[in-house]
Enzyme design. Sequence first.
Site, PDB file in Angstrom:
ATOM      1  N   GLY A  28      76.545  30.611 119.748  1.00  0.00           N
ATOM      2  CA  GLY A  28      76.089  29.321 120.645  1.00  0.00           C
ATOM      3  C   GLY A  28      76.333  29.295 122.120  1.00  0.00           C
ATOM      4  O   GLY A  28      77.045  30.290 122.596  1.00  0.00           O
ATOM      5  N   GLU A  32      72.122  34.338 129.399  1.00  0.00           N
ATOM      6  CA  GLU A  32      71.193  35.716 129.429  1.00  0.00           C
ATOM      7  C   GLU A  32      71.716  36.808 128.751  1.00  0.00           C
ATOM      8  O   GLU A  32      70.678  37.750 128.126  1.00  0.00           O
ATOM      9  CB  GLU A  32      70.819  36.046 130.940  1.00  0.00           C
ATOM     10  N   GLY A  33      73.172  37.042 128.195  1.00  0.00           N
ATOM     11  CA  GLY A  33      73.185  38.130 127.424  1.00  0.00           C
ATOM     12  C   GLY A  33      73.024  37.969 126.315  1.00  0.00           C
ATOM     13  O   GLY A  33      72.263  38.782 125.550  1.00  0.00           O
ATOM     14  N   HIS A  34      72.906  36.755 125.311  1.00  0.00           N
ATOM     15  CA  HIS A  34      72.329  36.548 124.129  1.00  0.00           C
ATOM     16  C   HIS A  34      70.794  36.827 124.092  1.00  0.00           C
ATOM     17  O   HIS A  34      70.380  37.568 123.122  1.00  0.00           O
ATOM     18  CB  HIS A  34      72.851  35.069 123.517  1.00  0.00           C
ATOM     19  N   GLN A  58      88.124  33.032 113.680  1.00  0.00           N
ATOM     20  CA  GLN A  58      88.191  34.043 114.529  1.00  0.00           C
ATOM     21  C   GLN A  58      89.035  33.503 116.011  1.00  0.00           C
ATOM     22  O   GLN A  58      89.195  34.174 116.789  1.00  0.00           O
ATOM     23  CB  GLN A  58      86.744  34.877 115.053  1.00  0.00           C
ATOM     24  N   GLN A 145      77.691  44.998 124.116  1.00  0.00           N
ATOM     25  CA  GLN A 145      78.692  45.855 124.580  1.00  0.00           C
ATOM     26  C   GLN A 145      79.864  45.049 125.201  1.00  0.00           C
ATOM     27  O   GLN A 145      81.031  45.734 125.068  1.00  0.00           O
ATOM     28  CB  GLN A 145      78.091  46.854 125.759  1.00  0.00           C
ATOM     29  N   LYS A 146      79.553  43.962 125.632  1.00  0.00           N
ATOM     30  CA  LYS A 146      80.422  43.101 126.269  1.00  0.00           C
ATOM     31  C   LYS A 146      81.744  43.080 125.196  1.00  0.00           C
ATOM     32  O   LYS A 146      82.886  42.979 125.769  1.00  0.00           O
ATOM     33  CB  LYS A 146      79.891  41.731 126.533  1.00  0.00           C
ATOM     34  N   GLN A 150      84.517  44.633 119.091  1.00  0.00           N
ATOM     35  CA  GLN A 150      83.570  44.139 118.230  1.00  0.00           C
ATOM     36  C   GLN A 150      82.501  45.095 117.410  1.00  0.00           C
ATOM     37  O   GLN A 150      82.595  44.855 116.177  1.00  0.00           O
ATOM     38  CB  GLN A 150      83.145  42.704 118.596  1.00  0.00           C
ATOM     39  N   ARG A 184      82.696  31.924 127.934  1.00  0.00           N
ATOM     40  CA  ARG A 184      83.761  31.202 128.334  1.00  0.00           C
ATOM     41  C   ARG A 184      83.753  31.287 130.066  1.00  0.00           C
ATOM     42  O   ARG A 184      84.693  30.582 130.583  1.00  0.00           O
ATOM     43  CB  ARG A 184      84.995  32.069 127.937  1.00  0.00           C
TER      44      ARG A 184
HETATM   45  O1  PAF Z   1      80.072  37.683 119.487  1.00  0.00           O
HETATM   46  C1  PAF Z   1      80.026  36.468 118.885  1.00  0.00           C
HETATM   47  O2  PAF Z   1      79.685  35.523 119.378  1.00  0.00           O
HETATM   48  C2  PAF Z   1      80.976  36.474 117.498  1.00  0.00           C
HETATM   49  O3  PAF Z   1      82.129  37.111 117.293  1.00  0.00           O
HETATM   50  C3  PAF Z   1      79.903  36.342 116.128  1.00  0.00           C
HETATM   51  C4  PAF Z   1      79.658  38.071 116.197  1.00  0.00           C
HETATM   52  C5  PAF Z   1      78.820  35.620 116.472  1.00  0.00           C
HETATM   53  C6  PAF Z   1      80.801  36.067 114.985  1.00  0.00           C
HETATM   54  O4  PAF Z   1      81.345  34.895 114.974  1.00  0.00           O
END
Ligand code: PAF
Length: 284
Positions: A28, A32-34, A58, A145-146, A150, A184
């Site tokens: 959430g 713009e990245g999302h 996490q 890619q940021k 992951q 963040r």
């Molecule tokens: O990149 C994120 O926002 C989180 O690490 C993810 C992949 C949604 C897992 O909680």
Amino acid sequence: MRIVTTLSEARQCLDALPRPQGLVPTMGYLHEGHLSLVRRARDQNAVAAATIFVNPTQFGPHEDLTTYPRDMPRDLALLEAEGVQVVFTPSVEEMYPPQGETVVSVGALSRKLEGAARPGHFDGVATVVTKLFHVMAPDRAYFGQKDAQQTVVIKRMVRDLRFPVEIVVCPTVRESDGLALSSRNAYLDTEERKAALVLSRALTRAQMLHAKGERTAERIRLEMLSVLQDEPLGEVDYVSVADPDSLDEQTCSGDGSLVSLAVRIGRTRLIDNIVLGCDTASHR
Ligand code: PAF
């Protein structure tokens, strides 16, 4: 747009929709990245779905789980405007049944770089992404890619667990001055926001050295450190020039090397990266 909160509703709802289906997992506070991931998911699939879930497992015990920025109404409006058909917004109890014991751990890849600085972080990511893939069964899933490590960890997990899902990695989206978008960034005050540009400056220095023919990874790391040390508000966590698949530190860098860094600006820990010979750390 259907908003669903339980795993069974999510399954039922997606089962009734055509394939291929693309999934954008998020925590959430969308930027713009999302949205670039959502657009790609929408363009490549019959159905685009997203998740909004601030995943507690996490976050380390001293990290920002309780203060992590949230704005569900705004996020839902943005997803609707982008043409997302299904949004899954589960509770913590829905994702983690009481007395749950099962953790997905991707091994050595999870303990390097971010994993060394944030023990357990990637176990939390791998566990929640496994649950989402298991229930939502996407054909494709989209990550930025940021969060380079992951993407490496998730690709390995998908390969090892034989998930029938294609992982699509989309480029980092930056502000016009080079700062990589991150939820963040909302923590930064005006002075810290300026100081945060030191990350993209250090990456640009690495890319320039590479373009000029520098192939000694340690020289690139040292040059980046010297850029970072010029910023009094910055405290370097790590600087890395690594193999993009194994994430092992390299002696000789080359096209494709993953250059990444983590720096604390005040109380905010920021990460960023580029791939040598491919990306730039300036606006695109
Ligand atoms: O990149 C994120 O926002 C989180 O690490 C993810 C992949 C949604 C897992 O909680």
